[in-house]
Design a protein around this motif. Structure first.
Motif, PDB file in Angstrom:
ATOM      1  N   VAL A  43     -59.131  66.321 -66.534  1.00 57.43           N
ATOM      2  CA  VAL A  43     -59.021  67.052 -67.795  1.00 57.43           C
ATOM      3  C   VAL A  43     -59.677  68.432 -67.753  1.00 57.43           C
ATOM      4  N   ILE A  44     -60.650  68.633 -66.872  1.00 52.27           N
ATOM      5  CA  ILE A  44     -61.371  69.910 -66.823  1.00 52.27           C
ATOM      6  C   ILE A  44     -61.464  70.392 -65.385  1.00 52.27           C
ATOM      7  N   ARG A  53     -65.337  69.654 -61.835  1.00 54.05           N
ATOM      8  CA  ARG A  53     -64.128  68.987 -62.316  1.00 54.05           C
ATOM      9  C   ARG A  53     -64.587  67.822 -63.182  1.00 54.05           C
ATOM     10  N   ALA A  54     -63.809  67.469 -64.194  1.00 57.13           N
ATOM     11  CA  ALA A  54     -64.123  66.300 -65.015  1.00 57.13           C
ATOM     12  C   ALA A  54     -62.863  65.473 -65.182  1.00 57.13           C
ATOM     13  N   TRP A  77     -59.177  73.774 -69.405  1.00 57.15           N
ATOM     14  CA  TRP A  77     -58.408  72.591 -69.801  1.00 57.15           C
ATOM     15  C   TRP A  77     -57.160  72.409 -68.956  1.00 57.15           C
ATOM     16  N   VAL A  78     -57.133  71.350 -68.188  1.00 56.46           N
ATOM     17  CA  VAL A  78     -56.010  71.051 -67.310  1.00 56.46           C
ATOM     18  C   VAL A  78     -54.772  70.697 -68.124  1.00 56.46           C
ATOM     19  N   GLN A  79     -54.954  69.984 -69.233  1.00 59.35           N
ATOM     20  CA  GLN A  79     -53.830  69.538 -70.059  1.00 59.35           C
ATOM     21  C   GLN A  79     -53.891  70.124 -71.472  1.00 59.35           C
TER      22      GLN A  79
END
Length: 195
Positions: free
Chosen positions: A105-106, A115-116, A20-22
């Motif tokens: 976000v991913i 990556r998403a 989780w990026v955020q």
């Protein structure tokens, strides 16, 4: 082209990896809706925007997921696979997609450097992979199989409906239908002579 062994293998994400990026998403209610004949046109418009923003950096853009299968009940979220030269080089594509409203976000290095990015309106999950990624091939094969095998399309739809109760995150919902997905993959890989 990856070896059959790579395409047919179910790749698991490193359980110690925080994708989780955020931060992790809040639980959300999964809502399934009947197939919407407007989904292909929505995808076409979204794909045109992505190609326009990225130019030659967008090696492939493809409609995948349940909204790409005519007649299949789905979440009202368009899933798109984007192939770029190197998903790790986020500077080559993320800043160009942000003006369209996409948010990274991913980040999953252990899962083919996946990556998403997410677009909120309309809802889009943009999955970014590199060239010759087995997961891109799997997504297309699964989509095409469901388009031509109504019995498995119905089986998958029933699994989706059964997975909704229980709440949690969308990833929890995805885990609850994983067994049926893997059974369908087994059939389609065998039919393709890959197993």
């Amino acid at each position: 082209m990856p070896a059959f062994e790579e395409i047919t293998r179910h790749h698991d994400i490193d359980p110690d990896e925080d994708p989780w990026v955020q931060g992790p998403p809040a639980p959300e209610t999964v809502v399934l809706v009947p197939y919407d004949p407007e989904w292909p046109a929505r995808y076409q418009a979204l794909a045109a925007d992505i190609r326009s923003a990225l130019g030659d950096a967008a090696l492939e853009v493809d409609h995948v997921g349940s909204t790409s299968v005519e007649g299949l009940t789905a979440k009202d979220v368009i899933d798109i696979d984007l192939v770029v030269a190197d998903p790790r080089d986020e500077d080559a594509y993320v800043p160009l997609l942000e003006p369209l409203g996409y948010v990274l976000v991913i980040r999953e290095p252990s899962f083919h450097e996946h990556r998403a990015l997410r677009l909120s309106d309309p809802r889009v999950n943009l999955h970014v992979f590199g060239p010759d990624c087995p997961e891109v091939i799997r997504h297309r094969m699964f989509r095409d199989w469901l388009r031509t095998h109504p019995e498995d399309r119905a089986l998958y739809e029933n699994a989706k409906r059964s997975a909704v109760p229980g709440g949690g995150t969308v990833m929890d919902y995805n885990r609850r239908k994983e067994g049926v997905i893997r059974d369908i993959y087994d059939r389609l890989f065998r039919a393709a002579g890959m197993l």
